[in-house]
Design a protein around this motif. Structure first.
Motif, PDB file in Angstrom:
ATOM      1  N   SER A 195       1.535   6.641  -6.983  1.00  0.00           N
ATOM      2  CA  SER A 195       0.599   7.731  -7.260  1.00  0.00           C
ATOM      3  C   SER A 195       1.327   9.070  -7.339  1.00  0.00           C
ATOM      4  CB  SER A 195      -0.483   7.782  -6.178  1.00  0.00           C
ATOM      5  OG  SER A 195      -1.253   6.588  -6.187  1.00  0.00           O
ATOM      6  N   HIS A 201       2.261   1.737  -3.365  1.00  0.00           N
ATOM      7  CA  HIS A 201       1.219   2.223  -4.263  1.00  0.00           C
ATOM      8  C   HIS A 201       1.051   3.738  -4.122  1.00  0.00           C
ATOM      9  CE1 HIS A 201      -3.152   2.931  -5.303  1.00  0.00           C
ATOM     10  NE2 HIS A 201      -2.610   2.555  -6.446  1.00  0.00           N
ATOM     11  N   ARG A 202       1.151   4.247  -2.911  1.00  0.00           N
ATOM     12  CA  ARG A 202       1.074   5.695  -2.724  1.00  0.00           C
ATOM     13  C   ARG A 202       2.284   6.390  -3.353  1.00  0.00           C
ATOM     14  NH1 ARG A 202      -1.636   3.774   1.782  1.00  0.00           N
ATOM     15  NH2 ARG A 202       0.214   3.478   3.073  1.00  0.00           N
ATOM     16  N   LEU A 226       0.540  -5.641  -5.504  1.00  0.00           N
ATOM     17  CA  LEU A 226       0.338  -4.336  -6.119  1.00  0.00           C
ATOM     18  C   LEU A 226      -0.686  -4.374  -7.253  1.00  0.00           C
ATOM     19  CD1 LEU A 226       3.969  -2.912  -6.339  1.00  0.00           C
ATOM     20  CD2 LEU A 226       2.062  -1.879  -5.111  1.00  0.00           C
ATOM     21  N   GLY A 256       0.810  -1.208   0.000  1.00  0.00           N
ATOM     22  CA  GLY A 256       0.000   0.000   0.000  1.00  0.00           C
ATOM     23  C   GLY A 256       0.842   1.257   0.000  1.00  0.00           C
ATOM     24  N   LEU A 299      -4.237  -2.952  -6.743  1.00  0.00           N
ATOM     25  CA  LEU A 299      -4.174  -1.530  -6.413  1.00  0.00           C
ATOM     26  C   LEU A 299      -3.889  -0.707  -7.664  1.00  0.00           C
ATOM     27  CD1 LEU A 299      -1.985  -1.799  -3.161  1.00  0.00           C
ATOM     28  CD2 LEU A 299      -4.489  -1.720  -3.328  1.00  0.00           C
ATOM     29  N   GLU A 315      -6.792  -0.540 -10.159  1.00  0.00           N
ATOM     30  CA  GLU A 315      -7.834   0.427  -9.789  1.00  0.00           C
ATOM     31  C   GLU A 315      -7.397   1.857 -10.063  1.00  0.00           C
ATOM     32  OE1 GLU A 315     -10.473   1.782  -5.880  1.00  0.00           O
ATOM     33  OE2 GLU A 315      -9.241  -0.044  -5.813  1.00  0.00           O
ATOM     34  N   SER A 316      -6.127   2.181  -9.772  1.00  0.00           N
ATOM     35  CA  SER A 316      -5.689   3.577  -9.896  1.00  0.00           C
ATOM     36  C   SER A 316      -5.155   3.927 -11.278  1.00  0.00           C
ATOM     37  CB  SER A 316      -4.616   3.883  -8.849  1.00  0.00           C
ATOM     38  OG  SER A 316      -3.474   3.066  -9.044  1.00  0.00           O
TER      39      SER A 316
END
Length: 324
Positions: A42, A38-39, A70, A35, A73, A76-77
């Motif tokens: 982003s 993943h940030r 990953l 997670g 995640l 989705e993004s």
């Protein structure tokens, strides 16, 4: 070391369980780690202005555990812009998501994030020891028994690296000659066209090198004698400052504790009064806090180094305190 890890009967190429069957890494500890990455993705995606393809390349991917975590995640993004690639010498594991590419070498032209999570500690190297006359000599190891002896003096390239990064001062002092890792990481970073390269590993700096080195072995969750027979992991901590400098690009060097906290991973316990108003939520929050505490433990995984290089952008997390 190369044969023991990556040869036909090597530890990483022939063991079906992969690294997860022998030692615990941040990838295996908690989904909070994925997670946090993943940030980071982003942030990179925004810095790169949302390119039509965003690569996530995991070098030393084990059995694809990190990319597997990953994948949902990123789906989705980033949607169809996400391209996931595992770089590993072992065969592709059965059942791996078909959207994760698998190859033995780093692809060129990476736009996005290149990762090396506990990869560099397994890049093979030689060990040197100072003899009674003050000469740095190679340490030779019997691949069957593990018995050690001193061989010839190190060559000029080894001596140059030792003088700059790990000076040997007294008879019996040992050093792991790290220039192969410097080269391996520099080569990997050179494959990034735009984005970030991130190495995560345990390591040390020039002013804090252990006088007798760090070479060791692991098998089935236990530390063992590093006999290079293919039956155990053979690993040594990374001279992270040498690796960082060898790339020739600006970098950020942080402890994992600081990096993960900057990416929203906190080991703080939830407020106790939540237990009375929302017991289920309190237990879930307590579980997350426990997992976060393991990832950020200053005496454990939290002490790992994060080395970040920006390519075409500033290195991420530049504003986080703790860069030495």
């Amino acid at each position: 070391m190369r044969d023991a890890l990556y040869g036909p009967t090597g530890f990483f190429t022939s063991d079906a369980t992969g690294p997860a069957g022998h030692f615990r890494t941040s990838v295996h500890a908690s989904p909070l780690f994925a997670g946090a990455l993943h940030r980071l993705v982003s942030r990179l995606d925004a810095a790169l202005r949302h390119p039509p393809r965003f690569d996530v390349v995991d070098v030393g991917a084990g059995r694809g555990e990190l990319l597997t975590a990953l994948h949902p995640l990123l789906a989705e993004s980033l949607g169809s812009r996400a391209r996931l690639t595992a770089v590993e010498l072992a065969s592709r594991p059965p059942g791996l998501n078909p959207e994760i590419a698998w190859r033995p070498d780093v692809p060129d032209g990476v736009v996005g994030l290149l990762l090396g999570t506990e990869w560099l500690d397994n890049v093979p190297l030689d060990v040197a020891e100072t003899d009674r006359e003050g000469r740095a000599r190679r340490v030779l190891v019997d691949p069957v028994t593990g018995a050690e002896s001193l061989g010839a003096p190190v060559d000029a390239a080894d001596a140059f690296w030792l003088a700059r990064w790990w000076p040997l001062r007294s008879p019996g002092d040992r050093a792991e000659i790290g220039w192969p890792r410097d080269v391996a990481w520099a080569d990997a970073v050179s494959a990034v066209r735009r984005g970030c390269a991130l190495a995560i590993d345990y390591g040390h700096l020039r002013g804090d090198r252990p006088p007798h080195g760090t070479l060791t072995g692991f098998r089935a969750g236990r530390q063992v004698v590093p006999v290079p027979d293919g039956g155990c992991d053979v690993t040594a901590h990374v001279a992270v400052d040498a690796v960082a400098t060898g790339v020739g690009r600006p970098y950020v060097l942080l402890r994992q504790r600081a990096a993960l906290q900057a990416l929203g991973v906190s080991g703080a316990r939830p407020p106790l009064d939540q237990a009375g108003t929302d017991p289920g939520g309190y237990l879930r929050a307590l579980s997350r806090a426990g997992a976060a505490a393991e990832l950020t433990d200053a005496a454990g995984l939290g002490s790992h180094w994060w080395l970040l290089h920006g390519v075409g952008i500033d290195p991420p997390l530049s504003d986080v305190p703790g860069h030495p």
